[in-house]
Design a protein around this motif. Sequence first.
Motif, PDB file in Angstrom:
ATOM      1  N   TRP A   1       0.836  -1.188   0.000  1.00  0.00           N
ATOM      2  CA  TRP A   1       0.000   0.000   0.000  1.00  0.00           C
ATOM      3  C   TRP A   1       0.881   1.251   0.000  1.00  0.00           C
ATOM      4  CZ3 TRP A   1      -5.085   0.829  -0.604  1.00  0.00           C
ATOM      5  CH2 TRP A   1      -5.967  -0.257  -0.456  1.00  0.00           C
TER       6      TRP A   1
ATOM      7  N   ARG B   1      -2.458   0.393  -4.256  1.00  0.00           N
ATOM      8  CA  ARG B   1      -1.585  -0.769  -4.154  1.00  0.00           C
ATOM      9  C   ARG B   1      -0.541  -0.629  -5.258  1.00  0.00           C
ATOM     10  NH1 ARG B   1      -6.787  -3.108  -3.100  1.00  0.00           N
ATOM     11  NH2 ARG B   1      -6.793  -4.636  -1.400  1.00  0.00           N
TER      12      ARG B   1
ATOM     13  N   ASN C   1      -9.703   3.175   0.380  1.00  0.00           N
ATOM     14  CA  ASN C   1      -9.790   3.436  -1.064  1.00  0.00           C
ATOM     15  C   ASN C   1     -10.332   4.846  -1.287  1.00  0.00           C
ATOM     16  OD1 ASN C   1      -8.919   0.874  -2.302  1.00  0.00           O
ATOM     17  ND2 ASN C   1     -10.652   0.020  -1.195  1.00  0.00           N
TER      18      ASN C   1
ATOM     19  N   ASP D   1      -3.867 -11.433  -0.636  1.00  0.00           N
ATOM     20  CA  ASP D   1      -4.126 -10.508   0.477  1.00  0.00           C
ATOM     21  C   ASP D   1      -4.887 -11.274   1.541  1.00  0.00           C
ATOM     22  OD1 ASP D   1      -4.611  -8.446   2.175  1.00  0.00           O
ATOM     23  OD2 ASP D   1      -5.783  -7.227   0.783  1.00  0.00           O
TER      24      ASP D   1
ATOM     25  N   GLU E   1     -15.698   5.065   1.704  1.00  0.00           N
ATOM     26  CA  GLU E   1     -16.219   4.055   0.778  1.00  0.00           C
ATOM     27  C   GLU E   1     -17.483   3.475   1.380  1.00  0.00           C
ATOM     28  OE1 GLU E   1     -14.384   0.550  -2.081  1.00  0.00           O
ATOM     29  OE2 GLU E   1     -13.438   0.901  -0.138  1.00  0.00           O
TER      30      GLU E   1
ATOM     31  N   TRP F   1     -16.877  -6.929  -3.603  1.00  0.00           N
ATOM     32  CA  TRP F   1     -15.472  -6.762  -3.234  1.00  0.00           C
ATOM     33  C   TRP F   1     -15.274  -5.525  -2.362  1.00  0.00           C
ATOM     34  CZ3 TRP F   1     -11.846 -10.326  -3.667  1.00  0.00           C
ATOM     35  CH2 TRP F   1     -10.531  -9.961  -3.384  1.00  0.00           C
ATOM     36  N   GLN F   2     -15.987  -4.456  -2.674  1.00  0.00           N
ATOM     37  CA  GLN F   2     -15.880  -3.250  -1.852  1.00  0.00           C
ATOM     38  C   GLN F   2     -16.262  -3.538  -0.409  1.00  0.00           C
ATOM     39  OE1 GLN F   2     -18.220  -0.739  -4.762  1.00  0.00           O
ATOM     40  NE2 GLN F   2     -16.748   0.805  -4.109  1.00  0.00           N
TER      41      GLN F   2
ATOM     42  N   ARG G   1      -7.816 -13.523   0.530  1.00  0.00           N
ATOM     43  CA  ARG G   1      -8.401 -13.012  -0.714  1.00  0.00           C
ATOM     44  C   ARG G   1      -7.320 -12.916  -1.787  1.00  0.00           C
ATOM     45  NH1 ARG G   1      -9.949  -9.888   3.412  1.00  0.00           N
ATOM     46  NH2 ARG G   1      -8.477  -8.254   2.867  1.00  0.00           N
TER      47      ARG G   1
ATOM     48  N   GLY H   1     -11.521 -10.175  -8.499  1.00  0.00           N
ATOM     49  CA  GLY H   1     -11.313 -10.566  -7.113  1.00  0.00           C
ATOM     50  C   GLY H   1     -11.845 -11.960  -6.849  1.00  0.00           C
TER      51      GLY H   1
ATOM     52  N   GLU I   1     -13.319  -5.065   1.215  1.00  0.00           N
ATOM     53  CA  GLU I   1     -12.276  -4.057   1.442  1.00  0.00           C
ATOM     54  C   GLU I   1     -12.638  -3.173   2.642  1.00  0.00           C
ATOM     55  OE1 GLU I   1      -9.625  -2.875  -1.683  1.00  0.00           O
ATOM     56  OE2 GLU I   1      -9.498  -4.928  -0.901  1.00  0.00           O
TER      57      GLU I   1
ATOM     58  N   TYR J   1      -9.673  -0.915   4.670  1.00  0.00           N
ATOM     59  CA  TYR J   1      -8.795  -0.339   3.643  1.00  0.00           C
ATOM     60  C   TYR J   1      -9.273   1.053   3.218  1.00  0.00           C
ATOM     61  CZ  TYR J   1      -6.359  -4.805   2.979  1.00  0.00           C
ATOM     62  OH  TYR J   1      -5.598  -5.927   3.151  1.00  0.00           O
TER      63      TYR J   1
END
Length: 321
Positions: free
Chosen positions: A59, A74, A193, A152, A274, A182-183, A155, A120, A186, A191
């Motif tokens: 990251w 990333r 984003n 990850d 997000e 996927w969001q 994942r 993903g 995350e 995370y």
Amino acid sequence: MTQSASLHSLNPNTPHSQLTFANLSHMGLMSVTGEQGRTFMHGQVTTDISSLESHQWGWGAHCDPKGKMLASFRTFVVEDALFMMMPSDTLAVDLPQLAKYAVFSKVDLVDVTTDWIILGVAGEQAPTWIAEHFGEVNHPLTTISGGVLLKDEGRFIIIIKTASYEALTSSITQPIQDQSVWQALEIQAGYPNLAASHQGQFVPQMCNLQAINGISFKKGCYMGQETIARMKYRGGNKRALYILAGTSSQPLLVDSRLELALEDGFKKVGTIIEVVQSSEQVLLTAVLPNDTDNSSVLRVAGDENSTLHIQPLPYSLEDKD
């Protein structure tokens, strides 16, 4: 074909979540090439590009001179190219910012999103499916035919050339979900984003970049370093990224406002980073005052019936460097 899924389907006790594929069409890719490509980026971003090895990904953040984030990403290396993966809308406005300084170096910055497909893979059966199709994965980054595979935790992110994607999907026997699935994962991972609309608002520590190895405090100078280092060594950071889950009857966006419940009413607070929503169920990350108690109750501004509760972060907020 891409198919949407509800937040309930992410529950690990549901059969669908045993193996989930998601089209990460919301993510973009920037390639950095040229004789001075890695040296240039090393002097622009928070992470240590010079020591990034071919089997690693990490990251990082690109900041303005005041230390405020223009992008979180990333980054990884494929052959002679350095790649940066971030939300597509952020890439569109961040690349021109980098390009202003790149004119003084032998470096080429290109949006190569259309050349690649990002997929993903998650769920309890994901490691087994990955091993069956790509062999044993022992490193954070593995080169595969036509692309790379990022690991990850449990994942995986497959980044594959568009020309090779059809052969890959022929081995997938279930619907490929849309990006919201996927969001949600995350968000649950805590995370950051960063959307384009939030450029220039947060120092990286306000989005927990230090907790996911996104800031190197040992590398040389880079854009915004003075502010970021001062926040580490002298303190002063008053915000952090939180995970919230709950309900709202309103459609939520990253510019929707939040309110914190107090004894005598509600106070507007925080910024959504997000968000995903299925019917009235919502899951989001938000930057809040870092003294916000985990038992606090929040709601969406304008929706008196909404309720949001803070979820545990899956990591410590201590610096990793």
